[in-house]
Scaffold this motif. Structure first.
Motif, PDB file in Angstrom:
ATOM      1  N   MET A   1       0.823  -1.151   0.000  1.00  0.00           N
ATOM      2  CA  MET A   1       0.000   0.000   0.000  1.00  0.00           C
ATOM      3  C   MET A   1       0.880   1.231   0.000  1.00  0.00           C
ATOM      4  O   MET A   1       1.907   1.260   0.653  1.00  0.00           O
ATOM      5  CB  MET A   1      -0.817  -0.112   1.252  1.00  0.00           C
ATOM      6  N   THR A   2       0.428   2.186  -0.693  1.00  0.00           N
ATOM      7  CA  THR A   2       1.234   3.385  -0.789  1.00  0.00           C
ATOM      8  C   THR A   2       0.712   4.420   0.205  1.00  0.00           C
ATOM      9  O   THR A   2      -0.477   4.483   0.509  1.00  0.00           O
ATOM     10  CB  THR A   2       1.169   3.989  -2.204  1.00  0.00           C
ATOM     11  N   ALA A   3       1.606   5.187   0.657  1.00  0.00           N
ATOM     12  CA  ALA A   3       1.232   6.232   1.622  1.00  0.00           C
ATOM     13  C   ALA A   3       0.490   7.349   0.900  1.00  0.00           C
ATOM     14  O   ALA A   3       0.850   7.738  -0.206  1.00  0.00           O
ATOM     15  CB  ALA A   3       2.468   6.786   2.287  1.00  0.00           C
ATOM     16  N   PRO A   4      -0.578   7.891   1.534  1.00  0.00           N
ATOM     17  CA  PRO A   4      -1.328   8.967   0.877  1.00  0.00           C
ATOM     18  C   PRO A   4      -0.462  10.227   0.771  1.00  0.00           C
ATOM     19  O   PRO A   4       0.303  10.556   1.650  1.00  0.00           O
ATOM     20  CB  PRO A   4      -2.531   9.203   1.772  1.00  0.00           C
ATOM     21  N   THR A   5      -0.618  10.917  -0.288  1.00  0.00           N
ATOM     22  CA  THR A   5       0.127  12.159  -0.469  1.00  0.00           C
ATOM     23  C   THR A   5      -0.790  13.348  -0.264  1.00  0.00           C
ATOM     24  O   THR A   5      -2.020  13.255  -0.355  1.00  0.00           O
ATOM     25  CB  THR A   5       0.734  12.225  -1.889  1.00  0.00           C
ATOM     26  N   LEU A   6      -0.185  14.454  -0.062  1.00  0.00           N
ATOM     27  CA  LEU A   6      -0.955  15.693   0.172  1.00  0.00           C
ATOM     28  C   LEU A   6      -1.389  16.347  -1.139  1.00  0.00           C
ATOM     29  O   LEU A   6      -2.100  17.332  -1.144  1.00  0.00           O
ATOM     30  CB  LEU A   6      -0.116  16.689   0.972  1.00  0.00           C
ATOM     31  N   ASP A   7      -0.977  15.772  -2.210  1.00  0.00           N
ATOM     32  CA  ASP A   7      -1.313  16.386  -3.500  1.00  0.00           C
ATOM     33  C   ASP A   7      -2.810  16.331  -3.796  1.00  0.00           C
ATOM     34  O   ASP A   7      -3.367  17.191  -4.467  1.00  0.00           O
ATOM     35  CB  ASP A   7      -0.558  15.675  -4.625  1.00  0.00           C
TER      36      ASP A   7
END
Length: 162
Positions: A1-7
């Motif tokens: 799982m990938t970490a959520p980004t603030l983008d």
């Protein structure tokens, strides 16, 4: 799982600033209270205007006495002033028809404290209708009497302020 980004997040948007209209309820109450105070003060000033005019007229009459020294003129003019003011102040009474002791009794009953029937105020009834003679001019009304009579009239006017 990938970490959520603030983008992927959007910027915070503040709500719009409140406008000047409509004012807050407290502002309406303040305006209403101010309007009420102004109305009460204006009404009081308007109702007291005849008193201020009458007091100035009494002063003018006294100044005329000092200039002319006519023993009949001062009580006659002061009596007419009192009649006009009493007719305005007591519209239900029949002030215009009162003469002699009845007029003096009316003045005593409405703030004269007996000074019109039994004091210097009696000159308002007797002196204006006498024929002026040299002895009247010398003995009837001296400067002290003029001041006292004018002061009595002023006290009566103030005692009957609206």
């Amino acid at each position: 799982m990938t970490a959520p980004t603030l983008d992927g997040l959007r910027d915070l948007h503040l709500p719009p600033e409140p406008g000047l209209w409509p004012p807050a309820p407290g502002a309406w109450l303040a305006v209403a209270a101010l309007a009420l105070v102004i109305a009460v003060l204006a009404r009081r000033q308007i109702r007291r205007r005849p008193l201020r005019i009458a007091l100035r007229e009494a002063d003018r009459i006294a100044a005329g006495w000092r200039h002319h020294a006519d023993p009949v003129r001062l009580p006659g003019e002061l009596s007419r002033l009192l009649r006009r003011y009493a007719a305005w102040r007591f519209p239900q009474s029949r002030v215009a028809g009162l003469v002699g002791p009845a007029w003096l009794a009316f003045l005593d009953e409405h703030g004269g404290n007996g000074e019109f029937r039994g004091g210097l105020g009696a000159l308002l009834d007797s002196l204006p209708y006498r024929r002026p003679t040299r002895s009247d001019a010398d003995a009837a009304l001296h400067d002290a009497d003029c001041e006292a009579l004018t002061a009595l009239v002023r006290r009566w006017l103030k005692a009957n302020a609206p």
